[in-house]
Design an enzyme around this catalytic site. Structure first.
Site, PDB file in Angstrom:
ATOM      1  N   VAL A 181     -51.548-102.220  31.875  1.00 37.26           N
ATOM      2  CA  VAL A 181     -50.142-102.575  31.678  1.00 37.26           C
ATOM      3  C   VAL A 181     -49.183-101.781  32.564  1.00 37.26           C
ATOM      4  O   VAL A 181     -47.987-102.078  32.573  1.00 37.26           O
ATOM      5  CB  VAL A 181     -49.722-102.398  30.198  1.00 37.26           C
ATOM      6  CG1 VAL A 181     -50.447-103.390  29.317  1.00 37.26           C
ATOM      7  CG2 VAL A 181     -49.970-100.960  29.736  1.00 37.26           C
ATOM      8  N   TYR A 182     -49.664-100.791  33.294  1.00 34.18           N
ATOM      9  CA  TYR A 182     -48.767-100.017  34.147  1.00 34.18           C
ATOM     10  C   TYR A 182     -48.239-100.915  35.267  1.00 34.18           C
ATOM     11  O   TYR A 182     -49.007-101.477  36.061  1.00 34.18           O
ATOM     12  CB  TYR A 182     -49.478 -98.816  34.758  1.00 34.18           C
ATOM     13  CG  TYR A 182     -49.822 -97.708  33.782  1.00 34.18           C
ATOM     14  CD1 TYR A 182     -49.431 -97.762  32.455  1.00 34.18           C
ATOM     15  CD2 TYR A 182     -50.554 -96.591  34.193  1.00 34.18           C
ATOM     16  CE1 TYR A 182     -49.746 -96.749  31.559  1.00 34.18           C
ATOM     17  CE2 TYR A 182     -50.870 -95.565  33.311  1.00 34.18           C
ATOM     18  CZ  TYR A 182     -50.472 -95.656  31.988  1.00 34.18           C
ATOM     19  OH  TYR A 182     -50.792 -94.649  31.113  1.00 34.18           O
ATOM     20  N   GLY A 183     -46.915-101.057  35.309  1.00 35.43           N
ATOM     21  CA  GLY A 183     -46.318-101.924  36.317  1.00 35.43           C
ATOM     22  C   GLY A 183     -46.717-103.373  36.153  1.00 35.43           C
ATOM     23  O   GLY A 183     -46.696-104.130  37.137  1.00 35.43           O
TER      24      GLY A 183
END
Length: 327
Positions: free
Chosen positions: A52-54
């Protein structure tokens, strides 16, 4: 850089890890490339990311850079799955979602396997044994080499780790748990860290610099280029800008002056060398910030400094936390 075993496993990782929370969002490809090169050249191996990062961009960017700049075999790539952009269900620990998320992560990373695959958070809506079975399948199929969890409370970690140990050779033992831990946030010492130590699970501290506050940058004002000045990240920093935190930051700064070091180095060395800690995960805005953090490799805090910092930041333990019988 010194290498440490990840929990009670044979996997060794650098004792400082590189975080990629802002990659693909606030950190562009140029700055990310510079960070990766500085980290690798310093002997760093552990790189932590999440699906889910970025919105997936962090994994995609890391995959592109590894292909161009650093041999895949020189890195320990750790990613996470389980967080979902659904206001009604923040975490999905179902076997189907997790395995699909892992396949998507591998595609973005451009690799056949990740070295460490972590459940991002506990999902109360899914039976724990189903969530853990996804770890077993991932390791059994070769898509992950080792498995861990993140943001599990003490009882959740103990239950999960014990379940995995109950069938050795069949289930994959938990190698690690990733939790926020710093001089400004010592809550893991109440239940999580004792469970991890007892069960042979290595701790990977996130936000080891108190979300940047322990560097001392907020002592007099909020720098315009800091997270605290960002509309998106200001609420993340705000909890550590109170008077209690200020007293701890002042103590760190005093210790740094006495050691001819920086507050960053003192705060990072303290958490790096706590019992049970394997590798704090450090996020940086640019390569210069990362180099400043990596300079901690040469610093070991004297016992009296550690004790003073312990005292000024000591959390309050009350019944029924550990040591409650002494109250």
């Amino acid at each position: 850089m010194e290498q440490r075993h990840l929990g009670r496993t044979g996997l060794r990782v650098s004792r400082i890890g590189l975080g990629t929370l802002t990659w693909g969002r606030d950190t562009d490809e140029h700055d990310a490339a510079d960070q990766l090169k500085v980290f690798w050249e310093a002997g760093g191996t552990l790189i932590d990311t999440a699906d889910v990062y970025g919105g997936g961009e962090a994994e995609y960017l890391l995959g592109r850079l590894v292909e161009r700049l650093v041999p895949r075999g020189d890195l320990v790539i750790a990613t996470k799955a389980g967080s979902v952009p659904d206001p009604d269900r923040r975490f999905d620990g179902s076997r189907g979602h997790l395995l699909a998320a892992l396949d998507a992560s591998l595609a973005r990373l451009g690799t056949d396997y990740v070295d460490l695959w972590q459940i991002h958070a506990f999902d109360p809506g899914t039976p724990l044994e189903e969530t853990l079975q996804a770890l077993d399948i991932a390791v059994g199929s070769g898509r992950a080499r080792y498995a861990g969890v993140s943001n599990f409370s003490g009882w959740q970690l103990a239950k999960a780790a014990t379940w995995q140990l109950a069938a050795p050779g069949v289930r994959t033992r938990l190698a690690s748990t990733q939790m926020e831990y710093s001089l400004l946030q010592r809550g893991v010492e109440r239940e999580v860290l004792p469970a991890a130590l007892d069960l042979g699970v290595g701790l990977l501290p996130s936000s080891p610099l108190g979300r940047g506050v322990l560097t001392g940058k907020y002592r007099t004002a909020t720098p315009s280029d800091s997270r605290g000045a960002s509309d998106q990240m200001a609420p993340f920093v705000a909890p550590y800008l109170d008077q209690a935190a200020s007293s701890i930051v002042d103590a760190v700064a005093t210790a740094a002056d006495g050691l001819a070091a920086t507050p960053l180095e003192v705060a990072l060395a303290w958490v790096r060398d706590r019992p049970g800690v394997v590798a704090p995960i450090v996020g940086a805005r640019n390569a210069q910030q990362l180099s400043a953090a990596l300079s901690v490799e040469a610093l070991s805090l004297p016992d009296e400094i550690c004790q003073a910092l312990d005292d000024v930041s000591a959390p309050v333990h009350r019944y029924p936390d550990q040591d409650w019988s002494t109250l």
